[in-house]
Enzyme design. Structure first.
Site, mmCIF file in Angstrom:
data_model
loop_
_atom_site.group_PDB
_atom_site.id
_atom_site.type_symbol
_atom_site.label_atom_id
_atom_site.label_comp_id
_atom_site.label_asym_id
_atom_site.label_seq_id
_atom_site.Cartn_x
_atom_site.Cartn_y
_atom_site.Cartn_z
ATOM 1 N N GLU A 194 -63.621 -22.506 -23.981
ATOM 2 C CA GLU A 194 -63.888 -21.912 -25.289
ATOM 3 C C GLU A 194 -63.556 -22.923 -26.385
ATOM 4 O O GLU A 194 -62.821 -23.890 -26.166
ATOM 5 C CB GLU A 194 -63.036 -20.632 -25.448
ATOM 6 N N HIS A 212 -67.686 -14.519 -20.273
ATOM 7 C CA HIS A 212 -66.600 -13.786 -19.613
ATOM 8 C C HIS A 212 -66.429 -12.378 -20.188
ATOM 9 O O HIS A 212 -66.720 -12.120 -21.354
ATOM 10 C CB HIS A 212 -65.278 -14.556 -19.702
#
Length: 254
Positions: free
Chosen positions: A89, A11
């Protein structure tokens, strides 16, 4: 000759990346620069003529919005997208929300590097009195997770342990069917996939920095082994600067 091709995108810069804060499972959005990074990544894929059949991402908006920007740029927003917490994450536990440079000044750069980059040492767990405990643990997107599945902190080893089953059970069959796969996710969940693909050691994966927003291309043989090193879609200077910026995040500000 490659049997398959896989594209990974970390990202773009998030609002908390911009503030140099440990983000983990906190659902920070992309910063304006992160939106541009994702868009540029998509434009690089468009200019290279890439097409995809299915996409995978996490349940965190910074990865989802990165994917949206990429799909918009390549004019393939109609593609099916599978979202899973298993590509989230790494959970940074008690460090969540703390400024990385301030944490380095307080605990020392060496300790912060251990927390950020050691393979099997997690940061301190997020306790119930942590300001973001309820925000994360009570979020309804995680309502179906068992108590064992919902982390309070994770090492890279822990992150890989929950990402790899999804890779093996959901993504690999799609690749082997000939589907062209795009994965938009996070630094640590993607490092888990890279470690697995390349058979990297624990020490080597600790030192690997994946740049934000830059497509990473793998050409794979029929056994899903890379036939050449990962390639970045972007000019060399952009790639080098991005990787240096990632490596510098846990250092004391001069």
């Amino acid at each position: 000759m490659a049997a398959y091709r896989l594209v990974l995108v970390r990202h773009g810069e998030s609002a908390w990346n911009l503030e140099n804060r440990f983000c983990g499972w906190y659902d920070a959005d992309l910063s304006p620069a992160g939106q541009q990074e994702a868009r540029r990544g998509g434009e690089a894929l468009r200019d290279a003529g890439y097409e995809f059949d299915i996409c995978f991402t996490s349940v965190q908006k910074r990865a989802i919005r990165t994917l949206w920007n990429v799909l918009d740029a390549i004019d393939q927003m109609w593609l099916p997208v599978v979202r899973t917490w298993r590509l989230n994450e790494r959970h940074y536990g008690a460090l969540t929300g703390l400024n990385k440079a301030e944490t380095a000044a307080k605990h020392g750069e060496a300790q912060v590097k251990i927390w950020r980059r050691s393979f099997d040492i997690p940061p301190p767990p997020m306790q119930s009195d942590h300001p973001f405990f309820s925000t994360i643990s009570k979020d309804r997107r995680y309502a179906d997770l068992t108590e064992d599945q919902l982390p309070t902190c994770e090492s890279l080893k822990d992150t890989i342990a929950r990402a790899l089953p999804f890779w093996n059970e959901e993504i690999v069959p799609q690749i082997k069917e000939g589907k062209r796969v795009l994965i938009a996710a996070h630094g640590n969940s993607l490092r888990g996939i890279v470690k697995h693909l390349e058979g990297m050691s624990e020490e080597a994966i600790m030192e690997l920095n994946l740049p934000t927003g830059i497509p990473i291309v793998y050409e794979l043989d029929k056994n899903l082994k890379p036939i050449k090193p990962m390639q970045f879609l972007g000019d060399e200077e952009t790639v080098r600067k991005a990787m240096e910026a990632v490596a510098a995040q846990g250092k004391v500000k001069k």
